[in-house]
Design an enzyme around this catalytic site. Structure first.
Site, PDB file in Angstrom:
ATOM      1  N   TYR A 137      -9.391   7.996   2.237  1.00  0.00           N
ATOM      2  CA  TYR A 137      -9.518   6.429   2.481  1.00  0.00           C
ATOM      3  C   TYR A 137      -8.407   6.157   3.456  1.00  0.00           C
ATOM      4  O   TYR A 137      -7.020   6.426   3.265  1.00  0.00           O
ATOM      5  CB  TYR A 137      -8.934   5.774   1.076  1.00  0.00           C
ATOM      6  CG  TYR A 137      -9.281   4.322   1.004  1.00  0.00           C
ATOM      7  CD1 TYR A 137      -9.861   3.572   2.057  1.00  0.00           C
ATOM      8  CD2 TYR A 137      -9.052   3.855  -0.265  1.00  0.00           C
ATOM      9  CE1 TYR A 137     -10.224   2.444   1.959  1.00  0.00           C
ATOM     10  CE2 TYR A 137      -9.277   2.641  -0.316  1.00  0.00           C
ATOM     11  CZ  TYR A 137      -9.615   1.621   0.736  1.00  0.00           C
ATOM     12  OH  TYR A 137     -10.070   0.224   0.363  1.00  0.00           O
ATOM     13  N   HIS A 171       0.782  -1.278  -0.205  1.00  0.00           N
ATOM     14  CA  HIS A 171      -0.055  -0.045  -0.007  1.00  0.00           C
ATOM     15  C   HIS A 171       0.926   1.308  -0.075  1.00  0.00           C
ATOM     16  O   HIS A 171       0.439   2.302  -0.490  1.00  0.00           O
ATOM     17  CB  HIS A 171      -1.010  -0.073   1.140  1.00  0.00           C
ATOM     18  CG  HIS A 171      -2.152  -0.707   0.903  1.00  0.00           C
ATOM     19  ND1 HIS A 171      -2.137  -2.214   0.801  1.00  0.00           N
ATOM     20  CD2 HIS A 171      -3.342  -0.452   0.505  1.00  0.00           C
ATOM     21  CE1 HIS A 171      -3.345  -2.836   0.609  1.00  0.00           C
ATOM     22  NE2 HIS A 171      -4.028  -1.648   0.191  1.00  0.00           N
ATOM     23  N   TRP A 190      -5.448  -5.255  -9.045  1.00  0.00           N
ATOM     24  CA  TRP A 190      -4.997  -5.202  -7.445  1.00  0.00           C
ATOM     25  C   TRP A 190      -5.407  -6.276  -6.547  1.00  0.00           C
ATOM     26  O   TRP A 190      -4.867  -6.698  -5.881  1.00  0.00           O
ATOM     27  CB  TRP A 190      -5.626  -3.716  -7.135  1.00  0.00           C
ATOM     28  CG  TRP A 190      -5.247  -3.623  -5.589  1.00  0.00           C
ATOM     29  CD1 TRP A 190      -6.059  -3.752  -4.405  1.00  0.00           C
ATOM     30  CD2 TRP A 190      -3.841  -3.032  -5.228  1.00  0.00           C
ATOM     31  NE1 TRP A 190      -4.982  -3.324  -3.507  1.00  0.00           N
ATOM     32  CE2 TRP A 190      -3.964  -2.898  -3.803  1.00  0.00           C
ATOM     33  CE3 TRP A 190      -2.598  -2.846  -5.883  1.00  0.00           C
ATOM     34  CZ2 TRP A 190      -2.788  -2.374  -3.027  1.00  0.00           C
ATOM     35  CZ3 TRP A 190      -1.666  -2.169  -5.160  1.00  0.00           C
ATOM     36  CH2 TRP A 190      -1.760  -2.150  -3.812  1.00  0.00           C
TER      37      TRP A 190
END
Length: 104
Positions: free
Chosen positions: A41, A22, A76
């Site tokens: 987010y 990430h 992803w």
């Protein structure tokens, strides 16, 4: 704006790898999140349980739901499937959390 929160689960010992992936989030994935109305987010980890808690603000939940059909999202999911619990299509096995309190 809609606030959405959910939980997911990492496989044991995959905490550092999850964070690493990430921290190097693909620009195309970042762009897709914004294009489909996602902002603010965050994902948090409970190290004792390997449970991830996600929070995202959405312009339109129906528009956000369509992001799952994008090529970059599917790519992803496939990339992350080896380190976390997933559904048969490699989407994260996520459980929505029920909001019980909010303060601005």
């Amino acid at each position: 704006m809609t606030r959405k929160s959910f939980k997911m689960k990492l496989y044991p010992g995959m905490e550092e790898e999850y964070e690493k992936r990430h921290n190097t989030l693909w620009p195309e994935m970042r762009d897709m999140i914004h294009e489909y109305g996602g902002s603010n987010y965050s994902i948090f980890l409970d190290k004792e349980t390997s449970i991830l808690y996600g929070y995202i603000e959405l312009e339109d939940p129906e528009k956000w739901d369509k992001s799952a059909d994008t090529e970059i999202c599917r790519k992803w999911w496939d990339y992350m499937a080896d380190i976390m619990e997933t559904n048969p299509d490699n989407s994260p096995a996520a459980v929505d959390l029920i909001p019980v309190f909010h303060l601005d």
